[in-house]
Design a protein around this motif. Sequence first.
Motif, PDB file in Angstrom:
ATOM      1  N   HIS A  14      35.692   5.325 -27.946  1.00 24.52           N
ATOM      2  CA  HIS A  14      34.983   4.917 -29.265  1.00 24.52           C
ATOM      3  C   HIS A  14      35.664   4.280 -30.099  1.00 24.52           C
ATOM      4  CE1 HIS A  14      31.044   6.209 -27.766  1.00 24.52           C
ATOM      5  NE2 HIS A  14      31.211   7.247 -27.238  1.00 24.52           N
ATOM      6  N   PHE A  15      37.081   4.470 -30.303  1.00 20.31           N
ATOM      7  CA  PHE A  15      37.591   4.097 -31.524  1.00 20.31           C
ATOM      8  C   PHE A  15      38.798   3.412 -31.046  1.00 20.31           C
ATOM      9  CE2 PHE A  15      35.847   7.999 -33.243  1.00 20.31           C
ATOM     10  CZ  PHE A  15      35.127   7.436 -34.167  1.00 20.31           C
ATOM     11  N   PHE A  16      39.369   3.592 -29.865  1.00 20.13           N
ATOM     12  CA  PHE A  16      40.627   2.766 -29.259  1.00 20.13           C
ATOM     13  C   PHE A  16      40.445   1.899 -27.955  1.00 20.13           C
ATOM     14  CE2 PHE A  16      42.092   6.496 -31.456  1.00 20.13           C
ATOM     15  CZ  PHE A  16      43.011   5.825 -32.628  1.00 20.13           C
ATOM     16  N   GLY A  17      39.124   1.903 -27.755  1.00 19.58           N
ATOM     17  CA  GLY A  17      38.779   0.978 -26.568  1.00 19.58           C
ATOM     18  C   GLY A  17      39.218   1.222 -25.275  1.00 19.58           C
ATOM     19  N   VAL A  18      39.358   2.611 -24.960  1.00 21.01           N
ATOM     20  CA  VAL A  18      39.803   3.096 -23.642  1.00 21.01           C
ATOM     21  C   VAL A  18      38.698   2.726 -22.699  1.00 21.01           C
ATOM     22  CG1 VAL A  18      40.942   4.635 -22.201  1.00 21.01           C
ATOM     23  CG2 VAL A  18      41.632   4.274 -24.391  1.00 21.01           C
ATOM     24  N   LYS A  19      38.806   2.127 -21.454  1.00 22.65           N
ATOM     25  CA  LYS A  19      37.641   1.863 -20.524  1.00 22.65           C
ATOM     26  C   LYS A  19      37.936   2.853 -19.364  1.00 22.65           C
ATOM     27  CE  LYS A  19      36.728  -2.773 -22.369  1.00 22.65           C
ATOM     28  NZ  LYS A  19      36.676  -3.984 -22.100  1.00 22.65           N
ATOM     29  N   ASN A  20      39.053   3.138 -18.930  1.00 21.82           N
ATOM     30  CA  ASN A  20      39.233   3.860 -17.525  1.00 21.82           C
ATOM     31  C   ASN A  20      40.181   5.028 -17.939  1.00 21.82           C
ATOM     32  OD1 ASN A  20      38.424   1.733 -15.784  1.00 21.82           O
ATOM     33  ND2 ASN A  20      39.923   0.514 -16.818  1.00 21.82           N
ATOM     34  N   LEU A  21      39.490   6.436 -17.656  1.00 18.69           N
ATOM     35  CA  LEU A  21      40.294   7.544 -18.113  1.00 18.69           C
ATOM     36  C   LEU A  21      40.358   8.249 -16.544  1.00 18.69           C
ATOM     37  CD1 LEU A  21      37.755   6.880 -20.569  1.00 18.69           C
ATOM     38  CD2 LEU A  21      39.064   8.617 -21.567  1.00 18.69           C
ATOM     39  N   ILE A  22      41.417   8.834 -16.435  1.00 16.55           N
ATOM     40  CA  ILE A  22      41.706   9.393 -15.271  1.00 16.55           C
ATOM     41  C   ILE A  22      42.387  10.759 -15.690  1.00 16.55           C
ATOM     42  CG2 ILE A  22      42.998   9.540 -12.956  1.00 16.55           C
ATOM     43  CD1 ILE A  22      42.973   6.446 -13.142  1.00 16.55           C
ATOM     44  N   ARG A  23      41.611  12.165 -15.375  1.00 12.72           N
ATOM     45  CA  ARG A  23      42.121  13.380 -15.483  1.00 12.72           C
ATOM     46  C   ARG A  23      42.854  13.776 -14.415  1.00 12.72           C
ATOM     47  NH1 ARG A  23      43.279  18.150 -16.708  1.00 12.72           N
ATOM     48  NH2 ARG A  23      42.411  19.997 -15.324  1.00 12.72           N
ATOM     49  N   THR A  57      29.217   4.364 -21.558  1.00 10.40           N
ATOM     50  CA  THR A  57      28.742   3.318 -20.796  1.00 10.40           C
ATOM     51  C   THR A  57      27.176   2.727 -21.003  1.00 10.40           C
ATOM     52  OG1 THR A  57      29.997   3.958 -18.728  1.00 10.40           O
ATOM     53  CG2 THR A  57      27.997   2.483 -18.492  1.00 10.40           C
ATOM     54  N   HIS A  58      26.334   3.737 -21.518  1.00  6.37           N
ATOM     55  CA  HIS A  58      25.121   3.176 -21.865  1.00  6.37           C
ATOM     56  C   HIS A  58      24.994   2.446 -23.403  1.00  6.37           C
ATOM     57  CE1 HIS A  58      20.779   3.203 -22.645  1.00  6.37           C
ATOM     58  NE2 HIS A  58      20.722   3.935 -23.473  1.00  6.37           N
ATOM     59  N   HIS A  59      25.815   3.231 -24.151  1.00  9.68           N
ATOM     60  CA  HIS A  59      25.483   3.091 -25.681  1.00  9.68           C
ATOM     61  C   HIS A  59      26.535   2.014 -26.081  1.00  9.68           C
ATOM     62  CE1 HIS A  59      22.820   5.979 -27.352  1.00  9.68           C
ATOM     63  NE2 HIS A  59      23.234   6.710 -26.135  1.00  9.68           N
ATOM     64  N   LEU A  60      27.580   1.594 -25.176  1.00 13.12           N
ATOM     65  CA  LEU A  60      28.690   0.608 -25.555  1.00 13.12           C
ATOM     66  C   LEU A  60      28.284  -0.786 -24.924  1.00 13.12           C
ATOM     67  CD1 LEU A  60      31.933   2.457 -25.658  1.00 13.12           C
ATOM     68  CD2 LEU A  60      30.604   2.019 -27.636  1.00 13.12           C
ATOM     69  N   GLY A  61      27.530  -0.565 -23.836  1.00  9.77           N
ATOM     70  CA  GLY A  61      27.144  -1.973 -22.985  1.00  9.77           C
ATOM     71  C   GLY A  61      28.115  -2.236 -21.951  1.00  9.77           C
ATOM     72  N   TYR A  62      28.995  -1.616 -21.830  1.00 14.11           N
ATOM     73  CA  TYR A  62      30.063  -1.828 -20.909  1.00 14.11           C
ATOM     74  C   TYR A  62      30.679  -0.782 -20.100  1.00 14.11           C
ATOM     75  CZ  TYR A  62      33.724  -0.754 -24.250  1.00 14.11           C
ATOM     76  OH  TYR A  62      34.204  -0.295 -25.425  1.00 14.11           O
TER      77      TYR A  62
END
Length: 242
Positions: A82-91, A197-202
Amino acid sequence: MATNSTPHIDPKGAPIAETILLPGDPLRAKFIAETYLDDPVCFNEVRNMLGFTGTYRGKPVSVMGTGMGIPSISLYSYELIHFFGVKNLIRVGSCGTVQPHIDTYDVVIAQGASHDSAYMEQYGLTGTYAPLSSWRLLSAAARVASERGVTHHVGNVFSSDIFYNADADHNTDWGKMGILAIEMESAGLFANAAHATHHLGYPVDALGIFTVSDNILKGTKTTPQERQTAFTTMIEIALEIA
């Protein structure tokens, strides 16, 4: 979207990539950055939760420790999204399997994450929510593992809030429901990605890739030295799909 800092992440002007690997151990993040990334730069040292950004095969990639448990990874992944625009997060991390056919060193790729956490209560749902990983990342990771001949298993994991459970049958009961392995973070990460995904629209995509460090049923375990090699295979799969 990007901001200067949050209470837990202070990049001091260093970049954070749209794709990030998330091990629990911040020293594991340092190892990944120094071993695999070109020109890594440290973007976070707050609370010693180290984060780095570099490039992998010319593409910007970040890696950051998250600590242990759903509350910790949920806090960091929320701020990253939400603050740094990360879109792909892999644990990337270790897990304990509760299936007799899965061995130590095998790789588990989480399709979904069952849980025993109160974290989902914030969404006000009237049923039991089972957060899923990103199909795009999941299918890519399974393909890479197959191409490399890595023994891997795709399915449901269990994100537990409890490491030392007073109920001795707790983990094996989940195994009877087809759970592949026990870990402690993925459900929170997957839920954060779905909600964003729902709230940011992407699309915000999340995935969990694990190395089996022990078989709870058989009592077999890997040593710290052996885990170093096993983690390497998992990390390389994650970087390949980053």
